[in-house]
Design an enzyme around this catalytic site. Sequence first.
Site, PDB file in Angstrom:
ATOM      1  CB  ALA A   1      -5.808   0.635  10.373  1.00  0.00           C
TER       2      ALA A   1
ATOM      3  N   GLY B   1      -4.008   3.012  18.766  1.00  0.00           N
ATOM      4  CA  GLY B   1      -3.125   2.557  17.696  1.00  0.00           C
ATOM      5  C   GLY B   1      -2.677   3.756  16.870  1.00  0.00           C
TER       6      GLY B   1
ATOM      7  NE  ARG C   1       2.868  -2.015  20.934  1.00  0.00           N
ATOM      8  CZ  ARG C   1       3.026  -3.259  20.596  1.00  0.00           C
ATOM      9  NH1 ARG C   1       2.784  -4.227  21.473  1.00  0.00           N
ATOM     10  NH2 ARG C   1       3.438  -3.568  19.380  1.00  0.00           N
TER      11      ARG C   1
ATOM     12  CG  ASP D   1      -8.041   0.944   3.659  1.00  0.00           C
ATOM     13  OD1 ASP D   1      -8.827   0.073   3.229  1.00  0.00           O
ATOM     14  OD2 ASP D   1      -6.803   0.827   3.610  1.00  0.00           O
TER      15      ASP D   1
ATOM     16  N   GLY E   1     -15.901  -4.509  12.805  1.00  0.00           N
ATOM     17  CA  GLY E   1     -14.859  -4.291  11.797  1.00  0.00           C
ATOM     18  C   GLY E   1     -15.221  -4.741  10.394  1.00  0.00           C
TER      19      GLY E   1
ATOM     20  CE  LYS F   1      -4.195  -1.677   2.289  1.00  0.00           C
ATOM     21  NZ  LYS F   1      -5.127  -1.401   3.388  1.00  0.00           N
TER      22      LYS F   1
HETATM   23  P1  NAP Z   1       0.056  -1.546  11.828  1.00  0.00           P
HETATM   24  O1  NAP Z   1       0.361  -0.463  10.871  1.00  0.00           O
HETATM   25  O2  NAP Z   1       1.005  -2.661  12.011  1.00  0.00           O
HETATM   26  O3  NAP Z   1      -0.213  -0.853  13.279  1.00  0.00           O
HETATM   27  C1  NAP Z   1      -0.532  -1.639  14.393  1.00  0.00           C
HETATM   28  C2  NAP Z   1      -0.842  -0.753  15.591  1.00  0.00           C
HETATM   29  O4  NAP Z   1      -1.275  -1.597  16.642  1.00  0.00           O
HETATM   30  C3  NAP Z   1       0.361   0.024  16.127  1.00  0.00           C
HETATM   31  O5  NAP Z   1      -0.078   1.255  16.626  1.00  0.00           O
HETATM   32  C4  NAP Z   1       0.871  -0.876  17.252  1.00  0.00           C
HETATM   33  O6  NAP Z   1       1.485  -0.180  18.295  1.00  0.00           O
HETATM   34  C5  NAP Z   1      -0.441  -1.427  17.779  1.00  0.00           C
HETATM   35  N1  NAP Z   1      -0.254  -2.728  18.429  1.00  0.00           N
HETATM   36  C6  NAP Z   1       0.144  -3.873  17.851  1.00  0.00           C
HETATM   37  N2  NAP Z   1       0.158  -4.869  18.770  1.00  0.00           N
HETATM   38  C7  NAP Z   1      -0.217  -4.306  19.939  1.00  0.00           C
HETATM   39  C8  NAP Z   1      -0.371  -4.808  21.261  1.00  0.00           C
HETATM   40  N3  NAP Z   1      -0.142  -6.105  21.545  1.00  0.00           N
HETATM   41  N4  NAP Z   1      -0.771  -3.955  22.232  1.00  0.00           N
HETATM   42  C9  NAP Z   1      -1.005  -2.645  21.954  1.00  0.00           C
HETATM   43  N5  NAP Z   1      -0.874  -2.108  20.722  1.00  0.00           N
HETATM   44  C10 NAP Z   1      -0.487  -2.941  19.731  1.00  0.00           C
HETATM   45  O7  NAP Z   1      -1.338  -2.234  11.466  1.00  0.00           O
HETATM   46  P2  NAP Z   1      -2.591  -1.545  10.747  1.00  0.00           P
HETATM   47  O8  NAP Z   1      -2.499  -1.704   9.286  1.00  0.00           O
HETATM   48  O9  NAP Z   1      -2.761  -0.195  11.316  1.00  0.00           O
HETATM   49  O10 NAP Z   1      -3.783  -2.516  11.221  1.00  0.00           O
HETATM   50  C11 NAP Z   1      -4.162  -2.595  12.583  1.00  0.00           C
HETATM   51  C12 NAP Z   1      -5.327  -3.564  12.762  1.00  0.00           C
HETATM   52  O11 NAP Z   1      -6.492  -2.991  12.155  1.00  0.00           O
HETATM   53  C13 NAP Z   1      -5.117  -4.900  12.017  1.00  0.00           C
HETATM   54  O12 NAP Z   1      -4.540  -5.829  12.844  1.00  0.00           O
HETATM   55  C14 NAP Z   1      -6.531  -5.300  11.622  1.00  0.00           C
HETATM   56  O13 NAP Z   1      -7.066  -6.118  12.642  1.00  0.00           O
HETATM   57  C15 NAP Z   1      -7.290  -4.013  11.601  1.00  0.00           C
HETATM   58  N6  NAP Z   1      -7.702  -3.572  10.246  1.00  0.00           N
HETATM   59  C16 NAP Z   1      -8.972  -3.836   9.862  1.00  0.00           C
HETATM   60  C17 NAP Z   1      -9.439  -3.376   8.652  1.00  0.00           C
HETATM   61  C18 NAP Z   1     -10.871  -3.638   8.278  1.00  0.00           C
HETATM   62  O14 NAP Z   1     -11.203  -3.533   7.091  1.00  0.00           O
HETATM   63  N7  NAP Z   1     -11.731  -3.938   9.224  1.00  0.00           N
HETATM   64  C19 NAP Z   1      -8.579  -2.668   7.796  1.00  0.00           C
HETATM   65  C20 NAP Z   1      -7.264  -2.410   8.205  1.00  0.00           C
HETATM   66  C21 NAP Z   1      -6.837  -2.880   9.434  1.00  0.00           C
HETATM   67  P3  NAP Z   1       3.056   0.232  18.256  1.00  0.00           P
HETATM   68  O15 NAP Z   1       3.146   1.440  17.379  1.00  0.00           O
HETATM   69  O16 NAP Z   1       3.340   0.553  19.710  1.00  0.00           O
HETATM   70  O17 NAP Z   1       3.797  -0.957  17.735  1.00  0.00           O
END
Ligand code: NAP
Length: 296
Positions: free
Chosen positions: A134, A130, A155, A105, A247, A69
Amino acid sequence: MADHIDLLAVLGHPVGHSLSPAMHGAAITAFKLAAVYTAVDLPPEQLAQGLQAVRVLGYLGANLTIPHKERALQWLDDCSESAVRIGAVNTIIRSGDRLFGDNTDGRGWARSIREELGITLSGARACIVGAGGAARAIADALLASGAEQVVLCNRDVDRAERLALTLRRQYPKSDVRSCAPTGLRTDGIDLLVNSTPVGMYGHSEGALPIAAGLLHGSMVVSDLVYRPRRTALLSAAQCAGAVIHEGIGMLVWQGALAFEEWFGAPAPVAVMREAALRRLEPSGASAAHDPSNTTF
Ligand code: NAP
């Protein structure tokens, strides 16, 4: 028999368990379109060639998912303002030999909130848990819709502050703040969004991204995690009297908006939703049991 078939694909790595082919395939069938939507497993080092293939093979367009992306922007001819602000593209539209990138998105999430809950985001005081990709898309959708305040709670609080800085530059009149989970207060918050994987099956199912005591009955709680559909956060929010938002809605609407950009007609949203839910059913394909393989 049609003399022309529109080609579409989702490019990702891995991509085998993307829900997009099921959703778009169902939409194509419902409208009896002469079109094919496939999943293409494209390693990151072949992204430039993959995009060139979309161009020269005359694809109608494509979706991009993890890990393409962000990197795709450099090889596209033009992008929407929101894709540039978010720094990521999930939808490509080909016109002649030009590729245009967009990001559906955040808009998909906002549309899902509006359609399913009848809520507009103007004036919202929101907290996003977060600060990853996303969160960035959700924050952009909130600010573009006129949210009054956005609090980014992560965090890694430095990462939240970096994102807050970017958003304040993009939306100079906005009230964007950052905090660590220990410093989060939710009394004035009317919309809370979980954009971490916390609570996801196979990752931390049953866990909450914030303390249950911070949830209250004057808020909407939106969880981007859709496996399970009813996460621990959504159950706790419901117990606290909050309105909940699953979601799956964002997943379906980001696809529906892409469909509308390609075909210039409203997407069969209910059909797409049903197809996505069928793929997510535990009794469905064995793939549905492995969340680590799920992409958008
Ligand atoms: P990303 O860029 O990897 O970001 C993940 C975020 O989650 C970061 O802020 C990270 O914190 C935090 N995090 C990860 N593990 C954690 C934990 N154990 N405790 C606390 N915070 C934690 O991922 P993303 O693309 O933003 O996606 C995040 C989530 O959104 C995905 O896992 C998915 O479930 C969901 N999502 C859903 C859709 C949908 O269509 N429904 C679309 C996109 C994403 P740090 O910065 O501290 O590492």
